[in-house]
Design a protein around this motif. Structure first.
Motif, PDB file in Angstrom:
ATOM      1  N   ASP A   1     -17.021  -1.614  -0.987  1.00 16.90           N
ATOM      2  CA  ASP A   1     -17.063  -3.188  -1.368  1.00 16.90           C
ATOM      3  C   ASP A   1     -17.697  -3.613  -2.859  1.00 16.90           C
ATOM      4  O   ASP A   1     -17.306  -4.472  -3.257  1.00 16.90           O
ATOM      5  CB  ASP A   1     -17.810  -3.731  -0.175  1.00 16.90           C
ATOM      6  N   LYS A   2     -18.867  -2.975  -2.926  1.00 20.33           N
ATOM      7  CA  LYS A   2     -19.556  -3.301  -4.281  1.00 20.33           C
ATOM      8  C   LYS A   2     -18.989  -2.923  -5.473  1.00 20.33           C
ATOM      9  O   LYS A   2     -18.973  -3.652  -6.482  1.00 20.33           O
ATOM     10  CB  LYS A   2     -20.653  -2.317  -4.169  1.00 20.33           C
ATOM     11  N   LEU A   3     -18.084  -1.628  -5.610  1.00 28.62           N
ATOM     12  CA  LEU A   3     -17.210  -1.347  -6.514  1.00 28.62           C
ATOM     13  C   LEU A   3     -15.953  -2.578  -6.708  1.00 28.62           C
ATOM     14  O   LEU A   3     -15.440  -3.034  -7.672  1.00 28.62           O
ATOM     15  CB  LEU A   3     -16.486  -0.050  -6.405  1.00 28.62           C
ATOM     16  N   PHE A   4     -15.600  -2.788  -5.291  1.00 32.89           N
ATOM     17  CA  PHE A   4     -14.349  -3.992  -5.646  1.00 32.89           C
ATOM     18  C   PHE A   4     -15.114  -5.229  -6.100  1.00 32.89           C
ATOM     19  O   PHE A   4     -14.462  -5.846  -6.959  1.00 32.89           O
ATOM     20  CB  PHE A   4     -13.847  -4.343  -4.236  1.00 32.89           C
TER      21      PHE A   4
ATOM     22  N   SER B   1      -1.594   0.675  -7.403  1.00 33.19           N
ATOM     23  CA  SER B   1      -2.315   1.370  -8.494  1.00 33.19           C
ATOM     24  C   SER B   1      -3.958   0.877  -8.572  1.00 33.19           C
ATOM     25  O   SER B   1      -4.766   1.862  -8.681  1.00 33.19           O
ATOM     26  CB  SER B   1      -1.601   1.414 -10.003  1.00 33.19           C
ATOM     27  N   SER B   2      -3.998  -0.294  -8.444  1.00 35.12           N
ATOM     28  CA  SER B   2      -5.361  -0.786  -8.108  1.00 35.12           C
ATOM     29  C   SER B   2      -6.475  -0.268  -7.125  1.00 35.12           C
ATOM     30  O   SER B   2      -7.501   0.001  -7.019  1.00 35.12           O
ATOM     31  CB  SER B   2      -5.589  -2.457  -8.547  1.00 35.12           C
ATOM     32  N   ASP B   3      -5.880  -0.339  -5.979  1.00 29.92           N
ATOM     33  CA  ASP B   3      -6.255   0.180  -4.703  1.00 29.92           C
ATOM     34  C   ASP B   3      -6.493   1.879  -4.959  1.00 29.92           C
ATOM     35  O   ASP B   3      -7.628   2.267  -4.578  1.00 29.92           O
ATOM     36  CB  ASP B   3      -5.570  -0.273  -3.559  1.00 29.92           C
ATOM     37  N   ALA B   4      -5.595   2.410  -5.421  1.00 20.38           N
ATOM     38  CA  ALA B   4      -5.563   3.969  -5.699  1.00 20.38           C
ATOM     39  C   ALA B   4      -6.883   4.109  -6.682  1.00 20.38           C
ATOM     40  O   ALA B   4      -7.797   5.171  -6.581  1.00 20.38           O
ATOM     41  CB  ALA B   4      -4.541   4.480  -6.471  1.00 20.38           C
ATOM     42  N   ALA B   5      -7.242   3.243  -7.654  1.00 20.71           N
ATOM     43  CA  ALA B   5      -8.101   3.449  -8.529  1.00 20.71           C
ATOM     44  C   ALA B   5      -9.720   3.198  -7.970  1.00 20.71           C
ATOM     45  O   ALA B   5     -10.742   3.881  -8.059  1.00 20.71           O
ATOM     46  CB  ALA B   5      -7.979   2.390  -9.815  1.00 20.71           C
ATOM     47  N   LEU B   6      -9.502   2.103  -7.105  1.00 17.75           N
ATOM     48  CA  LEU B   6     -10.759   1.795  -6.253  1.00 17.75           C
ATOM     49  C   LEU B   6     -11.013   2.976  -5.329  1.00 17.75           C
ATOM     50  O   LEU B   6     -12.257   3.318  -5.290  1.00 17.75           O
ATOM     51  CB  LEU B   6     -10.423   0.443  -5.327  1.00 17.75           C
ATOM     52  N   ILE B   7     -10.253   3.586  -4.669  1.00 24.05           N
ATOM     53  CA  ILE B   7     -10.488   4.456  -3.797  1.00 24.05           C
ATOM     54  C   ILE B   7     -11.019   5.876  -4.541  1.00 24.05           C
ATOM     55  O   ILE B   7     -12.085   6.424  -4.154  1.00 24.05           O
ATOM     56  CB  ILE B   7      -9.184   4.948  -2.945  1.00 24.05           C
ATOM     57  N   GLN B   8     -10.400   6.064  -5.740  1.00 25.01           N
ATOM     58  CA  GLN B   8     -10.993   7.332  -6.591  1.00 25.01           C
ATOM     59  C   GLN B   8     -12.339   7.171  -7.025  1.00 25.01           C
ATOM     60  O   GLN B   8     -13.138   7.943  -6.885  1.00 25.01           O
ATOM     61  CB  GLN B   8      -9.950   7.541  -7.761  1.00 25.01           C
ATOM     62  N   ASN B   9     -12.613   5.752  -7.687  1.00 19.85           N
ATOM     63  CA  ASN B   9     -13.990   5.468  -7.974  1.00 19.85           C
ATOM     64  C   ASN B   9     -14.866   5.389  -6.762  1.00 19.85           C
ATOM     65  O   ASN B   9     -16.048   5.895  -6.994  1.00 19.85           O
ATOM     66  CB  ASN B   9     -13.758   4.070  -8.479  1.00 19.85           C
TER      67      ASN B   9
END
Length: 172
Positions: free
Chosen positions: A131-134, A145-153
């Motif tokens: 939630d913080k990173l989002f 792709s943005s969800d994949a990046a969020l999950i990886q981060n």
């Protein structure tokens, strides 16, 4: 630290009749692959609630989507021989099977559940960290792709937080 390759899929709906409409991947080096998928003639299910979530319309898919065969070839080239991880493995794997079946191709990579590589301490801080990173993210949510990046981060950040706090080296 292991940085996993993450895959995320957006779909036409939430049930068994749904099909993949967008796939996004980010690898350990941060390289991305993303593609809209043109629905196959027999893929007819459409859920307005899903569309309102991801913002991908049927019209956009027909205008900008690539064929299942093209998307599968590109995924195989980008991911050949790798294990990729999904935070929604149950549905993402099913949608990939449907995609590859329609294309008449075999996946040249393996998909596994993200939980297979998460440590217990990571799981305990996962949602708050995500939630913080989002909130800090400059990309649209519920796009592959943005969800994949969020999950990886989120994976990277939760690993850093928990290694520092919970996995101190064992000393005799």
């Amino acid at each position: 630290m292991l940085i996993p390759t993450i895959i995320d899929i957006e779909a036409s709906g939430f049930g068994a009749a749904s099909y993949p409409i967008e796939v996004g991947v980010i690898n350990a080096a941060g390289d991305r692959f993303c593609s809209l998928i043109k629905p196959q003639p027999d893929w007819i299910h459409w859920d307005e609630k899903a569309e309102s979530l991801h913002g991908i319309s049927r019209r956009l898919l027909s205008e900008k989507g690539e064929s299942a065969h093209s998307v599968c070839r590109q995924l195989n080239q980008f991911l050949s021989g790798q294990v990729v991880y999904s935070d929604g493995w149950v549905v993402d794997d099913t949608w990939l099977i449907k995609l590859y079946h329609s294309a008449g191709l075999e996946m040249q990579f393996q998909v596994s559940s993200l939980e297979m590589i998460l440590k217990e301490p990571q799981m305990s801080v996962w949602h708050a960290t995500k939630d913080k990173l989002f909130k800090e993210m400059q990309e649209q949510r519920h796009r592959a792709s943005s969800d994949a990046a969020l999950i990886q981060n989120t994976f990277i950040m939760t690993r850093k937080l928990t290694v520092k706090n919970h996995e101190l080296p064992f000393a005799l």
